[in-house]
Design a protein around this motif. Sequence first.
Motif, short mmCIF file in Angstrom:
data_model
loop_
_atom_site.label_atom_id
_atom_site.label_comp_id
_atom_site.label_asym_id
_atom_site.label_seq_id
_atom_site.Cartn_x
_atom_site.Cartn_y
_atom_site.Cartn_z
N MET A 1 0.85 -1.17 0.00
CA MET A 1 0.00 0.00 0.00
C MET A 1 0.90 1.24 0.00
O MET A 1 1.42 1.64 1.04
N PRO A 2 1.13 1.83 -1.16
CA PRO A 2 2.02 3.00 -1.24
C PRO A 2 1.37 4.24 -0.64
O PRO A 2 0.14 4.38 -0.63
N ALA A 3 2.19 5.15 -0.16
CA ALA A 3 1.70 6.41 0.40
C ALA A 3 1.13 7.27 -0.71
O ALA A 3 1.62 7.27 -1.83
N LYS A 4 0.09 8.02 -0.39
CA LYS A 4 -0.55 8.90 -1.37
C LYS A 4 0.02 10.31 -1.32
O LYS A 4 -0.23 11.11 -2.21
N SER A 5 0.75 10.64 -0.26
CA SER A 5 1.33 11.97 -0.12
C SER A 5 2.64 11.88 0.66
O SER A 5 2.92 10.87 1.32
N ALA A 6 3.42 12.95 0.57
CA ALA A 6 4.68 13.00 1.31
C ALA A 6 4.43 12.97 2.82
O ALA A 6 5.16 12.31 3.56
N GLN A 8 1.98 11.50 4.41
CA GLN A 8 1.62 10.13 4.79
C GLN A 8 2.88 9.25 4.85
O GLN A 8 3.02 8.43 5.75
N GLN A 9 3.79 9.46 3.92
CA GLN A 9 5.03 8.69 3.88
C GLN A 9 5.89 8.99 5.11
O GLN A 9 6.45 8.11 5.72
N LYS A 10 5.95 10.27 5.48
CA LYS A 10 6.72 10.67 6.66
C LYS A 10 6.12 10.10 7.94
O LYS A 10 6.85 9.64 8.84
N ALA A 11 4.79 10.12 8.04
CA ALA A 11 4.11 9.58 9.22
C ALA A 11 4.36 8.08 9.34
O ALA A 11 4.59 7.56 10.44
N ALA A 12 4.34 7.38 8.21
CA ALA A 12 4.59 5.95 8.22
C ALA A 12 6.03 5.67 8.67
O ALA A 12 6.28 4.72 9.41
N GLY A 13 6.96 6.50 8.25
CA GLY A 13 8.35 6.34 8.67
C GLY A 13 8.52 6.51 10.16
O GLY A 13 9.25 5.76 10.82
N ALA A 14 7.85 7.49 10.72
CA ALA A 14 7.92 7.72 12.17
C ALA A 14 7.29 6.56 12.93
O ALA A 14 7.83 6.09 13.94
N ALA A 15 6.14 6.08 12.45
CA ALA A 15 5.46 4.95 13.09
C ALA A 15 6.33 3.70 13.02
O ALA A 15 6.42 2.94 13.99
N LYS A 46 6.29 -0.79 3.69
CA LYS A 46 5.88 -0.55 2.30
C LYS A 46 5.47 0.90 2.10
O LYS A 46 5.82 1.53 1.10
N MET A 47 4.73 1.45 3.05
CA MET A 47 4.26 2.83 2.93
C MET A 47 5.42 3.81 3.10
O MET A 47 5.53 4.79 2.37
N ALA A 48 6.30 3.54 4.03
CA ALA A 48 7.42 4.44 4.30
C ALA A 48 8.44 4.43 3.16
O ALA A 48 9.14 5.42 2.94
N SER A 49 8.53 3.33 2.43
CA SER A 49 9.53 3.24 1.36
C SER A 49 9.06 3.84 0.05
O SER A 49 9.81 3.87 -0.92
N THR A 50 7.84 4.34 0.00
CA THR A 50 7.31 4.99 -1.20
C THR A 50 8.17 6.20 -1.55
O THR A 50 8.54 6.98 -0.67
N LYS A 51 8.49 6.35 -2.81
CA LYS A 51 9.27 7.50 -3.26
C LYS A 51 8.42 8.77 -3.13
O LYS A 51 7.23 8.75 -3.41
N ARG A 52 9.03 9.86 -2.69
CA ARG A 52 8.30 11.12 -2.51
C ARG A 52 8.21 11.94 -3.80
O ARG A 52 7.37 12.81 -3.92
N LYS A 53 9.09 11.67 -4.74
CA LYS A 53 9.11 12.47 -5.97
C LYS A 53 7.76 12.40 -6.67
O LYS A 53 7.23 11.32 -6.93
#
Length: 62
Positions: A1-6, A8-15, A46-53
Amino acid sequence: MPAKSAAQQKAAGAALAAKRGDMKRSELKGASKSMEKSMSEIELEKMASTKRKGKPEHKTKH
């Protein structure tokens, strides 16, 4: 499940960091706090590893 926004990706990384014990759970706020409780380490990874670009900072509400 990839992150839909930067954000969301940052929050997943912290979690994920809290789940692995790299940071204290008490330091989590908002979305990362609920993600840590409700998602598995694999889902968070999976969510945290989503590319932010190309991702918006925040997902628009429509």
